[in-house]
Design an enzyme around this catalytic site. Structure first.
Site, PDB file in Angstrom:
ATOM      1  N   MET A 225      68.341  54.603  23.748  1.00 19.11           N
ATOM      2  CA  MET A 225      68.545  54.184  22.366  1.00 19.11           C
ATOM      3  C   MET A 225      70.021  54.242  21.808  1.00 19.11           C
ATOM      4  SD  MET A 225      65.447  56.523  21.068  1.00 19.11           S
ATOM      5  CE  MET A 225      65.879  58.022  22.037  1.00 19.11           C
TER       6      MET A 225
ATOM      7  N   ASP B  68      52.279  51.437  23.209  1.00 22.53           N
ATOM      8  CA  ASP B  68      53.896  51.396  22.642  1.00 22.53           C
ATOM      9  C   ASP B  68      54.388  49.885  22.642  1.00 22.53           C
ATOM     10  OD1 ASP B  68      53.792  53.854  21.487  1.00 22.53           O
ATOM     11  OD2 ASP B  68      55.332  54.589  22.613  1.00 22.53           O
TER      12      ASP B  68
ATOM     13  N   LYS C 190      56.515  50.987  18.699  1.00 19.92           N
ATOM     14  CA  LYS C 190      57.392  50.776  17.690  1.00 19.92           C
ATOM     15  C   LYS C 190      58.822  50.613  18.326  1.00 19.92           C
ATOM     16  CE  LYS C 190      57.071  56.012  18.145  1.00 19.92           C
ATOM     17  NZ  LYS C 190      57.348  57.409  17.909  1.00 19.92           N
TER      18      LYS C 190
END
Ligand code: SAH
Length: 507
Positions: free
Chosen positions: A178, A41, A63
């Site tokens: 996030m 990732d 991603k």
């Protein structure tokens, strides 16, 4: 009913840790070593990939938020398919694979497809990120409870699965991932549900990486600070009184070279020692190899001299590369360490001596300080009469003739073994060059005259204000010949000496 057949392949769902290359578990490393295919990732430090065996396939699947290189369903299908082909698949994910990492979904797919899998936990950014900013997530005086939530969901949407009233009112520390983009909405929700505006908040960006950044504020002002600073993802946010511990515990960002971007120009093989020492002091190192070491023009001739090594009184080594080239040849010619005979060994300095000692051979002579050719010549002068003494000098093709000239002048018989050649590195530095051009740097280090020449041949403009550090007078002369300033020169002409001088400069 036919029993479900288990395929011989396997998929390891591995936590790659938050970024610091040392924060990978031993088991994680073993899984990388065992892999036929690595699927990794955006947040997984690419440095880990070097543990893979040669020929291992590497598949990058994204991603970054909003930039999904491969959609999740396709990632699932990919790892299932590869494992079904009988491959050992290591699926590397930033942090821990099952903390907001969709590791559980991938595991379920593997299970449903009858593929063997294992989950290898990793060090999560949710705990390590704050720790590297000097913030413990629990503390006997501040917090006995920890809530970790995702900041990815829009809190104003009616179908959000998060209950902000409960989160805001919960005791203890709250950490969210996030959430930089939604910091405004999230803090607003906290305040709306009764959290104190003065509650401390910290955001740690690229936590545990050498370019970590931390922003501290309160629930009332952190959103404005994020905006003002242009602070961006990826960051972990921590809310609660534990943030105040940072005043005392901010160990990582207080290391002497933290925040300094330093370029290392040695060969890739040699860079690691210097890079590691600078990194340990907190520097963000750009490894930009300018040279590489290749065979000499005439390896046969060198081989003949190595074959006769036991007939000399002395072997002189003036670089670690020379030691390596000598013993590579020696090992081809002999399979008995005693074939070197009783020859005595002289080295120009500690790094060269270290390589000799690694072969379990003693170093008989080395300068006290002044680890350059002149220093070694002086050491010989002080040591013995050199009349008719047989010497094999193991050297680079392109080097100063001081040793041969001076020792011959003292009556010695000097054979010169041309052990290797230093040539321009043209392939292995493209990424680093791009980084240097894009980001600039605070300092560049040169460890030999040839690194200076070859760096300048690359014709990259030196970033404005960049400082130049040199390992010693010979290298400094090469720098000055190009009308450049030497800001730092090592007192000890060795890698530790250079590191010490760099540290002192920035202190
Ligand atoms: N499984 C990961 C989290 C994946 S979700 C873990 O356990 O750490 C992705 C989010 O993790 C990012 O948006 C960011 O909030 C956080 N994150 C991961 N690595 C980070 C790092 N090195 N520094 C700051 N935040 C990080």
């Amino acid at each position: 009913m036919a029993s479900k057949k288990t395929s011989p392949g396997i998929c390891y769902l591995v936590g790659a840790g938050p970024g610091d290359p040392g924060l990978l578990t031993l088991k994680g490393k073993e899984c990388i070593e065992a892999a036929d295919v690595l699927v990794y990732d955006y947040l997984c430090n690419p440095e880990h990939l070097r543990y893979a065996k040669p020929g291992t396939r590497r598949i990058y699947v994204g991603k970054k938020a909003g930039d999904h290189t491969l959609p999740q369903e396709e990632i699932n299908a990919l790892i299932v398919q590869l494992a079904k082909e009988g491959k050992t698949v290591t699926r590397l994910k930033g942090g821990d694979p099952v903390l907001f990492g969709r590791g559980a979904e991938e595991a379920a797919e593997l299970h449903d497809a009858g593929v063997k899998f294992e989950i290898v936990p990793g060090i999560t950014s949710a705990i390590a990120g704050p720790a590297y900013a000097g913030i413990p997530v629990t503390h006997r005086s501040h917090a006995s409870q920890l809530t970790i939530f995702t900041g990815h969901e829009d809190p104003t949407k009616p179908d959000t699965s998060l209950n902000y009233a409960k989160i805001a009112q919960a005791d203890g520390t709250k950490v969210f991932l996030m959430g930089v983009e939604r910091i405004d909405e999230i803090t607003t929700q906290f305040l709306k549900h009764g959290a104190k505006p003065e509650t401390p908040v910290a955001l740690v960006r690229w936590a545990t990486h050498t370019h970590q950044q931390t922003l501290v504020g309160t629930l009332a002002d952190i959103a404005a600070k994020v905006k003002a600073a242009g602070f961006k993802a990826p960051a972990v946010a921590v809310i609660g009184d534990v943030v105040t511990e940072r005043e005392k515990l901010n160990w990582f960002e207080n290391r002497p070279l933290f925040g300094k971007k330093i370029v290392v120009t040695r060969t890739r093989q040699q860079a690691s020692g210097l890079s590691k020492q600078l990194t340990l002091l907190g520097a963000d190192v750009i490894e930009l190899p300018t040279i590489k070491i290749v065979e000499p023009q005439n390896p046969m001739l060198f081989g003949e001299l190595v074959q006769d090594c036991h007939t000399y009184d002395w072997i002189i080594f003036t670089s670690p590369n020379g030691v390596d080239a000598f013993f590579t040849m020696f090992d081809k010619l002999y399979n008995d360490a005693r074939s070197i005979g009783g020859v005595r060994i002289a080295c120009v300095g500690p790094s060269t001596a270290e390589r000799v000692k690694a072969r379990h051979l003693a170093v008989d002579l080395m300068p006290d300080k002044n680890f350059v050719a002149e220093g070694l010549v002086k050491a010989f002068k002080d040591h013995q009469n050199m009349e008719n003494v047989n010497v094999l000098w193991v050297r680079a093709e392109e080097t100063r003739e001081v040793i041969a000239n001076e020792l011959t002048g003292m009556g010695a018989i000097v054979d010169e073994g041309l052990a290797y050649r230093t040539v321009a590195e043209t392939e292995d530095n493209l990424e680093a060059l791009a980084r240097l051009k894009a980001e600039g740097a605070d300092m560049i280090t040169f460890t030999s005259a040839s690194t200076v020449e070859h760096f300048l041949n690359l014709k990259v403009a030196l970033p404005e204000g960049i400082k130049i550090a040199s390992i010693g007078p010979v290298t400094s002369t090469a720098i000055k010949e190009h009308d450049l300033n030497v800001d730092v020169e090592a007192k000890d002409h060795s890698i530790p000496g250079l590191v010490a001088a760099v540290e002192k400069f920035w202190r």
